[in-house]
Structures are given as C-alpha cells and as structure tokens.
Write a protein that holds these residues in place. Sequence first.
Motif, PDB file in Angstrom:
ATOM      1  N   ALA A 311       4.875   3.941   1.905  1.00 29.56           N
ATOM      2  CA  ALA A 311       5.080   3.754   0.699  1.00 29.56           C
ATOM      3  C   ALA A 311       4.360   4.430  -0.538  1.00 29.56           C
ATOM      4  O   ALA A 311       4.981   4.724  -1.563  1.00 29.56           O
ATOM      5  CB  ALA A 311       4.484   2.265   0.350  1.00 29.56           C
ATOM      6  N   LYS A 312       3.279   5.060  -0.205  1.00 31.50           N
ATOM      7  CA  LYS A 312       2.565   5.859  -1.233  1.00 31.50           C
ATOM      8  C   LYS A 312       3.004   7.194  -1.077  1.00 31.50           C
ATOM      9  O   LYS A 312       2.524   8.334  -1.682  1.00 31.50           O
ATOM     10  CB  LYS A 312       0.901   6.153  -0.802  1.00 31.50           C
ATOM     11  CG  LYS A 312       0.527   4.568  -1.423  1.00 31.50           C
ATOM     12  CD  LYS A 312      -1.260   4.821  -0.977  1.00 31.50           C
ATOM     13  CE  LYS A 312      -1.901   3.713  -1.752  1.00 31.50           C
ATOM     14  NZ  LYS A 312      -3.348   3.812  -1.655  1.00 31.50           N
ATOM     15  N   GLY A 313       4.151   7.609  -0.566  1.00 31.34           N
ATOM     16  CA  GLY A 313       4.759   9.054  -0.571  1.00 31.34           C
ATOM     17  C   GLY A 313       4.804   9.760   0.579  1.00 31.34           C
ATOM     18  O   GLY A 313       5.306  10.967   0.894  1.00 31.34           O
ATOM     19  N   ARG A 314       4.224   9.234   1.669  1.00 33.51           N
ATOM     20  CA  ARG A 314       4.238   9.886   3.252  1.00 33.51           C
ATOM     21  C   ARG A 314       3.091  11.210   3.147  1.00 33.51           C
ATOM     22  O   ARG A 314       2.757  11.132   2.305  1.00 33.51           O
ATOM     23  CB  ARG A 314       5.614  10.417   3.466  1.00 33.51           C
ATOM     24  CG  ARG A 314       6.627   9.327   3.952  1.00 33.51           C
ATOM     25  CD  ARG A 314       7.959   9.748   4.316  1.00 33.51           C
ATOM     26  NE  ARG A 314       8.892   8.789   4.710  1.00 33.51           N
ATOM     27  CZ  ARG A 314       9.745   8.250   3.483  1.00 33.51           C
ATOM     28  NH1 ARG A 314       9.704   8.655   2.512  1.00 33.51           N
ATOM     29  NH2 ARG A 314      10.400   6.867   4.015  1.00 33.51           N
ATOM     30  N   ASN A 315       3.158  11.788   4.387  1.00 30.58           N
ATOM     31  CA  ASN A 315       2.354  12.839   4.775  1.00 30.58           C
ATOM     32  C   ASN A 315       0.761  12.412   4.101  1.00 30.58           C
ATOM     33  O   ASN A 315       0.129  13.163   3.507  1.00 30.58           O
ATOM     34  CB  ASN A 315       2.680  13.867   3.811  1.00 30.58           C
ATOM     35  CG  ASN A 315       1.881  15.235   4.359  1.00 30.58           C
ATOM     36  OD1 ASN A 315       1.434  15.402   5.226  1.00 30.58           O
ATOM     37  ND2 ASN A 315       1.957  16.276   3.534  1.00 30.58           N
ATOM     38  N   ARG A 316       0.316  11.316   4.689  1.00 30.59           N
ATOM     39  CA  ARG A 316      -1.196  10.719   4.238  1.00 30.59           C
ATOM     40  C   ARG A 316      -1.583   9.975   5.364  1.00 30.59           C
ATOM     41  O   ARG A 316      -0.891   9.272   6.121  1.00 30.59           O
ATOM     42  CB  ARG A 316      -1.170  10.264   2.749  1.00 30.59           C
ATOM     43  CG  ARG A 316       0.061   9.087   2.671  1.00 30.59           C
ATOM     44  CD  ARG A 316      -0.111   8.810   1.212  1.00 30.59           C
ATOM     45  NE  ARG A 316      -1.368   8.216   0.926  1.00 30.59           N
ATOM     46  CZ  ARG A 316      -2.032   8.286  -0.444  1.00 30.59           C
ATOM     47  NH1 ARG A 316      -1.460   9.288  -1.214  1.00 30.59           N
ATOM     48  NH2 ARG A 316      -3.283   7.801  -0.408  1.00 30.59           N
ATOM     49  N   VAL A 317      -2.933   9.537   5.220  1.00 31.60           N
ATOM     50  CA  VAL A 317      -3.588   8.837   6.148  1.00 31.60           C
ATOM     51  C   VAL A 317      -4.022   7.430   5.333  1.00 31.60           C
ATOM     52  O   VAL A 317      -4.669   7.592   4.083  1.00 31.60           O
ATOM     53  CB  VAL A 317      -4.770   9.583   6.590  1.00 31.60           C
ATOM     54  CG1 VAL A 317      -5.635   8.622   7.551  1.00 31.60           C
ATOM     55  CG2 VAL A 317      -4.343  10.546   7.707  1.00 31.60           C
ATOM     56  N   GLU A 318      -3.874   6.267   5.716  1.00 26.02           N
ATOM     57  CA  GLU A 318      -4.407   5.086   5.306  1.00 26.02           C
ATOM     58  C   GLU A 318      -5.043   4.257   6.136  1.00 26.02           C
ATOM     59  O   GLU A 318      -4.718   4.431   7.480  1.00 26.02           O
ATOM     60  CB  GLU A 318      -3.038   4.208   4.730  1.00 26.02           C
ATOM     61  CG  GLU A 318      -2.587   4.871   3.515  1.00 26.02           C
ATOM     62  CD  GLU A 318      -3.480   4.472   2.287  1.00 26.02           C
ATOM     63  OE1 GLU A 318      -4.307   3.691   2.164  1.00 26.02           O
ATOM     64  OE2 GLU A 318      -3.447   5.441   1.258  1.00 26.02           O
ATOM     65  N   VAL A 319      -6.387   3.870   5.785  1.00 23.61           N
ATOM     66  CA  VAL A 319      -7.265   3.196   6.719  1.00 23.61           C
ATOM     67  C   VAL A 319      -7.232   1.802   6.647  1.00 23.61           C
ATOM     68  O   VAL A 319      -7.432   1.300   5.292  1.00 23.61           O
ATOM     69  CB  VAL A 319      -8.669   4.013   6.506  1.00 23.61           C
ATOM     70  CG1 VAL A 319      -9.629   3.132   7.598  1.00 23.61           C
ATOM     71  CG2 VAL A 319      -8.710   5.315   6.697  1.00 23.61           C
ATOM     72  N   ALA A 320      -7.028   1.002   7.488  1.00 19.46           N
ATOM     73  CA  ALA A 320      -7.088  -0.586   7.293  1.00 19.46           C
ATOM     74  C   ALA A 320      -8.769  -0.857   7.067  1.00 19.46           C
ATOM     75  O   ALA A 320      -9.344  -0.303   7.642  1.00 19.46           O
ATOM     76  CB  ALA A 320      -6.827  -1.262   8.414  1.00 19.46           C
ATOM     77  N   ALA A 321      -8.966  -1.687   6.248  1.00 13.99           N
ATOM     78  CA  ALA A 321     -10.623  -2.081   5.964  1.00 13.99           C
ATOM     79  C   ALA A 321     -11.030  -2.627   7.208  1.00 13.99           C
ATOM     80  O   ALA A 321     -10.399  -3.292   7.916  1.00 13.99           O
ATOM     81  CB  ALA A 321     -10.398  -3.223   4.644  1.00 13.99           C
ATOM     82  N   GLU A 322     -12.341  -2.229   7.546  1.00 16.22           N
ATOM     83  CA  GLU A 322     -13.139  -2.660   8.504  1.00 16.22           C
ATOM     84  C   GLU A 322     -13.456  -4.286   8.542  1.00 16.22           C
ATOM     85  O   GLU A 322     -13.827  -4.505   7.273  1.00 16.22           O
ATOM     86  CB  GLU A 322     -14.466  -1.902   8.853  1.00 16.22           C
ATOM     87  CG  GLU A 322     -15.002  -2.051  10.160  1.00 16.22           C
ATOM     88  CD  GLU A 322     -15.994  -0.823  10.219  1.00 16.22           C
ATOM     89  OE1 GLU A 322     -16.105  -0.043   9.588  1.00 16.22           O
ATOM     90  OE2 GLU A 322     -16.848  -1.186  11.266  1.00 16.22           O
TER      91      GLU A 322
END
Length: 332
Positions: A311-322
Amino acid sequence: MLKRSIQEWLVLAICAVFVVTVVPAAIFRIATADWVLAVIDVVWAGSMAFLFVYTFRTRRTTLPATMMAWIFLALTLSAIHYTGLHQVNWLYPVILAMFFLLDVKQALLLSVLSVCWVIAQAYSEQPLEETTNLAKSLTTTIVLASAFSLFSRMEQSRLQHLAGVDALTGAGNRRAKIDKLQSLVSLYFRCHVNACILKVDIDQFSQVNDKHGRVLGDQVLFSLAQIIRNNTRPTDTLYRSGGAEFFVVAENTALGDATSLAVKLREIIGCTVFPGGTHLTVSIGVAKLAKLEGSQDWINRAERALTKAKAKGRNRVEVAAELNDDQVQPSS
Ligand SMILES: Nc1nc2c(ncn2[C@@H]2O[C@H](COP(=O)(O)OP(=O)(O)OP(=O)(O)O)[C@@H](O)[C@H]2O)c(=O)[nH]1
C-alpha cells in the motif's frame, strides 16, 4: 478421538491373527501332550495378546514391531532346536518379517546369525547336498529381502522429501511450511527460541508473465528462490506456497536481525538481472513469533505487514510490531 494409523492397524491385525490361529494349536498340543510345542505356542499366543493390548492402549508401534520380530525369531529357532530341522520352513517368513519390522542393519545381522546357526545344525544332521541347498535358499532369501527392503526405504524417504517440496523452485511447499511453523511455535512455547517470518512478494509479477510469457516467469521464480537461498543462513528455510510469494523462516533470529535480512534481500533482488533481462522489486512483511501465538496468527501479522508495504508503494520492507507476551490471546 484420533484415527488409528495404518501401522497401528497392521500391528493389531498381525497380533490378532496370531492369537486366533495359535491358541487352537496350543490347546491341541496340550491335549496330545506335545509339551515342547505346547509351551512354544502358549508363549507365542501370550506375547501376541500382550502386544495387541499394548498397541491398543498406548498407540505406539515401534516397540511392538521390534518385539514381534524378536519373538518370531526366538520361537522359530527354539522350534528348530527342540523339534528338529523340519521346522526350518518357518525361517523363510520370519526373515521376511524381520526385514519388514526392523531396520535393515538389525534385520540383516539377525538373519545372517540365525541362518549360520541353522546351517551348523543341518551340517551335523543332514547329507552335505541337502545342507548346501538349504544354505543357498536361505541366503537367496536374505539377499532378496535386504535388496527389497533397502529399495523401498529409499523410495519412501525420496517420496517423503518430494511431498514437502515445491516442484518449480525446490523450496518447501505450503504443507512443509505449516509443519515448520508449528514446530517453531511449540519450540518457542517450551524454550523461548526466537523465530521470524519474512513474507516476500514479487511486485507486479503479472507484468513479467504478460510481457515475457509464463515459461520465462517460471525461470524468474526459480532464480529468485536461488538468490534467496544463497543469501540466507543454512538455518533459514525457504517456502513457496504458490504464486509469486515466498516465505523465509529465520530461526533463532531476533526481530532486528530479521529486518536487516529483509532489507538486504530487497536490495540484492533489486540489483539482480533475472532471465530475459528482467528487473524485479519485492515487498517484504516481517513478523516475530510471540509467546502463545498460533502459527496462523503469526502468518497473518506478516501478511498485514506485507499489505502495508504494498500500500505504501511497493519495493519496501514493513515490520509488524513486536508483541509482548501479555498482548497475545492463546490460540485455540
Ligand atoms: N510464471 C508463473 N506465474 C505464476 C505462477 N503462480 C502464479 N503466477 C502468477 O503470478 C502473478 C501474481 O500476481 P499477484 O500477486 O496477484 O499480483 P502482482 O502482479 O504480483 O502484483 P502485486 O503483488 O500487487 O505487486 C499472477 O499473474 C499469477 O498468474 C507460477 O507458478 N508461474
């Protein structure tokens, strides 16, 4: 209640058949005062009845199978020793049973030792020609039984391996992934061993297929799997559950290290030229396993992180909160 496995039914059936057939024989031997064979039959029937009850109650099959092989052999050799060489005919099915019930090395050792003992007996009691024939037929039985047993066990392990592999990329398949995640969830619950999932999805992969065709698309998926494998640790495992989605399961890895791995993979993939001169980018969602979290909830968090990256534009890493342990509802 869980269904019984084929092995359980097999052990139960073999025990039941022996109890039903040996008990009348034992009664007949007692009635005719044939005491040696009567004792052998009673021990045989009693052991089989015990193994039947043991397997029925505990649902374990390894110990009963091993005991069964040893009982068959001991009783057959006793019968040969106490009543004469005409009982040797029983040794052929017993050799086959040993290769069926025991591991190949153990079965080979026991059958070679028992055949040597029988041949030594025969040598002192029979003409040489009959003894030679007996030795030849028993040796042939051992050779064929061990060859067949080795071949079928190798095939079994090959099929077991294939059942967990994605045919296109050689990565683990969906089923292998579920098994792996479930074992990590149990390990985390008992020993608190960290584990993270990286859900890697190729961005706009449908365009690769549309532009270059599915055959080249398949080659791209294959190369991507190789790149991921070459850039992860031997303790990290790769799975593809279909489409352009891969899972990297990083064992013994903290969230910060898994995030660094995701960033590294994204960069390497972005710089690689794939078959057909194709360039790809990937989006990655990372999630660390929390205590009391089920495997599906863990996957869902990685998926939500991936959706955010798209959703933020692809080609990126998103991390779920610990998650802290008290933030997790025990999974059912
Ligand atoms: N070549 C090939 N293509 C596949 C295979 N399995 C699925 N696909 C294709 O992979 C594409 C996956 O597309 P999607 O994940 O829906 O979307 P995308 O085009 O990658 O776009 P985003 O994920 O939104 O960035 C589809 O075009 C599928 O047809 C396969 O085994 N081989």
